[in-house]
Design a protein around this motif. Structure first.
Motif, PDB file in Angstrom:
ATOM      1  N   LEU A  11       1.173  -1.258   0.261  1.00 29.28           N
ATOM      2  CA  LEU A  11      -0.107  -0.109   0.124  1.00 29.28           C
ATOM      3  C   LEU A  11       0.596   1.200   0.235  1.00 29.28           C
ATOM      4  O   LEU A  11       0.749   2.197  -0.966  1.00 29.28           O
ATOM      5  CB  LEU A  11      -0.662  -0.421   0.845  1.00 29.28           C
ATOM      6  N   ARG A  12       1.610   1.367   1.078  1.00 32.85           N
ATOM      7  CA  ARG A  12       2.945   2.298   1.445  1.00 32.85           C
ATOM      8  C   ARG A  12       2.919   2.730  -0.430  1.00 32.85           C
ATOM      9  O   ARG A  12       3.591   3.595  -1.080  1.00 32.85           O
ATOM     10  CB  ARG A  12       4.001   2.419   2.661  1.00 32.85           C
ATOM     11  N   ARG A  13       3.959   1.356  -1.202  1.00 35.79           N
ATOM     12  CA  ARG A  13       4.366   1.547  -2.334  1.00 35.79           C
ATOM     13  C   ARG A  13       3.504   2.076  -3.408  1.00 35.79           C
ATOM     14  O   ARG A  13       4.314   2.880  -4.648  1.00 35.79           O
ATOM     15  CB  ARG A  13       5.099   0.008  -2.957  1.00 35.79           C
ATOM     16  N   LYS A  14       2.523   1.940  -3.443  1.00 38.19           N
ATOM     17  CA  LYS A  14       1.628   2.895  -4.555  1.00 38.19           C
ATOM     18  C   LYS A  14       1.194   3.514  -4.429  1.00 38.19           C
ATOM     19  O   LYS A  14       0.619   4.311  -5.218  1.00 38.19           O
ATOM     20  CB  LYS A  14       0.011   1.236  -3.939  1.00 38.19           C
ATOM     21  N   ILE A  15       0.823   4.407  -2.691  1.00 34.93           N
ATOM     22  CA  ILE A  15       0.475   5.840  -1.771  1.00 34.93           C
ATOM     23  C   ILE A  15       1.967   6.102  -3.462  1.00 34.93           C
ATOM     24  O   ILE A  15       2.195   7.606  -3.859  1.00 34.93           O
ATOM     25  CB  ILE A  15       0.854   5.204  -1.030  1.00 34.93           C
TER      26      ILE A  15
END
Length: 145
Positions: A11-15
């Motif tokens: 999720l952090r990577r996507k954000i």
């Protein structure tokens, strides 16, 4: 626990990717707007320079200063055929002998000369009047380069 950590990392990577992508997209939009504004300003500048070039017909400007036994003469006016000849003829009629001269015809006719008078009674005002009459003559029609 490991799957929760993986989900959070994903999720952090996507954000991070979304932030980088949206920032890049807005920068591209800003860059395009700046390029359009630059092109518009350059077009205005070209039009302005064209207008200024057309308007660079100088006013008839004649300066004469007494220097020793002679005169320092500066003439600026629009270019014309035989402009130099008519000015030198005016000098001759007034009894002025040119000692040194510089002439330019790039954008306009410009001349700077040192001339000595045969008749010491010759006045600065007389020289100015004669040169103004000479630069107004139609014999100096503008040339078209």
């Amino acid at each position: 626990m490991a799957s929760m950590l993986q989900k959070r990392m994903t999720l952090r990577r996507k954000i991070h990717i979304l932030r980088a992508h949206s920032s890049s997209k807005s920068l591209k939009l800003k860059l395009e707007a700046i390029k359009r504004e630059y092109s518009r300003l350059m077009a205005i500048k070209r039009q302005y320079l064209k207008l200024m070039k057309r308007m660079q017909v100088p006013n008839k400007d004649v300066e004469v200063h007494k220097v020793g036994q002679g005169f320092l003469v500066r003439v600026n006016c629009e270019k014309g055929t035989d402009r130099l000849v008519t000015i030198l003829e005016a000098f001759d009629e007034m009894g002025l002998n040119v000692q040194q001269a510089k002439v330019s015809c790039s954008n306009c006719f410009a001349m700077e000369a040192i001339a000595v008078a045969e008749d010491q009674a010759l006045d600065v005002k007389e020289v100015i009047k004669a040169l103004l009459r000479t630069t107004e003559k139609k014999g100096g029609e503008p040339t078209h380069d």
